[in-house]
Design a protein around this motif. Structure first.
Motif, PDB file in Angstrom:
ATOM      1  N   SER A  55       0.825  -1.202   0.000  1.00 57.82           N
ATOM      2  CA  SER A  55       0.000   0.000   0.000  1.00 57.82           C
ATOM      3  C   SER A  55       0.866   1.262   0.000  1.00 57.82           C
ATOM      4  CB  SER A  55      -0.921  -0.007   1.218  1.00 57.82           C
ATOM      5  OG  SER A  55      -1.666   1.175   1.283  1.00 57.82           O
ATOM      6  N   ALA A  56       1.905   1.271   0.810  1.00 55.63           N
ATOM      7  CA  ALA A  56       2.806   2.429   0.866  1.00 55.63           C
ATOM      8  C   ALA A  56       3.495   2.633  -0.479  1.00 55.63           C
ATOM      9  CB  ALA A  56       3.841   2.241   1.972  1.00 55.63           C
ATOM     10  N   LEU A  57       3.899   1.548  -1.125  1.00 51.93           N
ATOM     11  CA  LEU A  57       4.548   1.662  -2.435  1.00 51.93           C
ATOM     12  C   LEU A  57       3.577   2.182  -3.493  1.00 51.93           C
ATOM     13  CD1 LEU A  57       6.731  -1.565  -2.490  1.00 51.93           C
ATOM     14  CD2 LEU A  57       7.518   0.801  -2.278  1.00 51.93           C
ATOM     15  N   ALA A  60       3.258   5.860  -3.003  1.00 47.72           N
ATOM     16  CA  ALA A  60       4.461   6.543  -3.494  1.00 47.72           C
ATOM     17  C   ALA A  60       4.462   6.601  -5.021  1.00 47.72           C
ATOM     18  CB  ALA A  60       5.712   5.832  -2.987  1.00 47.72           C
ATOM     19  N   GLU A  61       4.042   5.521  -5.665  1.00 43.51           N
ATOM     20  CA  GLU A  61       3.974   5.487  -7.127  1.00 43.51           C
ATOM     21  C   GLU A  61       2.973   6.518  -7.637  1.00 43.51           C
ATOM     22  OE1 GLU A  61       3.062   2.385 -10.796  1.00 43.51           O
ATOM     23  OE2 GLU A  61       2.621   1.776  -8.743  1.00 43.51           O
ATOM     24  N   LEU A  62       1.828   6.597  -6.988  1.00 50.12           N
ATOM     25  CA  LEU A  62       0.819   7.588  -7.373  1.00 50.12           C
ATOM     26  C   LEU A  62       1.385   8.995  -7.215  1.00 50.12           C
ATOM     27  CD1 LEU A  62      -2.044   8.406  -8.183  1.00 50.12           C
ATOM     28  CD2 LEU A  62      -2.676   8.207  -5.758  1.00 50.12           C
ATOM     29  N   ARG A  63       2.079   9.241  -6.141  1.00 52.34           N
ATOM     30  CA  ARG A  63       2.668  10.563  -5.900  1.00 52.34           C
ATOM     31  C   ARG A  63       3.687  10.896  -6.985  1.00 52.34           C
ATOM     32  NH1 ARG A  63       2.376  15.487  -4.899  1.00 52.34           N
ATOM     33  NH2 ARG A  63       4.008  16.412  -3.652  1.00 52.34           N
ATOM     34  N   VAL A  64       4.517   9.941  -7.367  1.00 56.01           N
ATOM     35  CA  VAL A  64       5.505  10.169  -8.427  1.00 56.01           C
ATOM     36  C   VAL A  64       4.797  10.498  -9.736  1.00 56.01           C
ATOM     37  CG1 VAL A  64       7.258   9.039  -9.869  1.00 56.01           C
ATOM     38  CG2 VAL A  64       7.343   8.808  -7.383  1.00 56.01           C
TER      39      VAL A  64
END
Length: 84
Positions: A55-57, A60-64
């Protein structure tokens, strides 16, 4: 706008702690002969840690993606490292 705010340092620390605990758990399971009950508890904990890390990854991917191209919708295609 919580989805576009910088990632909380506590979330990063939690991810790193969860990943470290997962690695230690896997190592213990590989190196020792646990009973069935202990093995099941360890497996359940491992699944929980894996889901937390995943979930954290994903966040982070969405944020990138949002930082890379803020004009694209959030439902952009997921990253596939095998795609040229």
């Amino acid at each position: 706008m919580p989805a576009t705010s910088p990632q909380n340092p506590n979330q990063v620390a939690e991810f790193e702690q969860s990943l470290d605990e997962l690695e230690q758990l896997v190592s213990r399971m590989e190196e020792s002969e646990m009973g069935l009950d202990d093995s099941l508890k360890s497996f359940e904990r491992g699944i929980s840690l894996y889901r937390s890390c995943q979930s954290a990854l994903e966040q982070a991917e969405l944020r990138v993606r949002q930082l890379s191209d803020p004009g694209k919708p959030e439902s952009a295609e997921p990253f596939d490292p095998d795609t040229p």
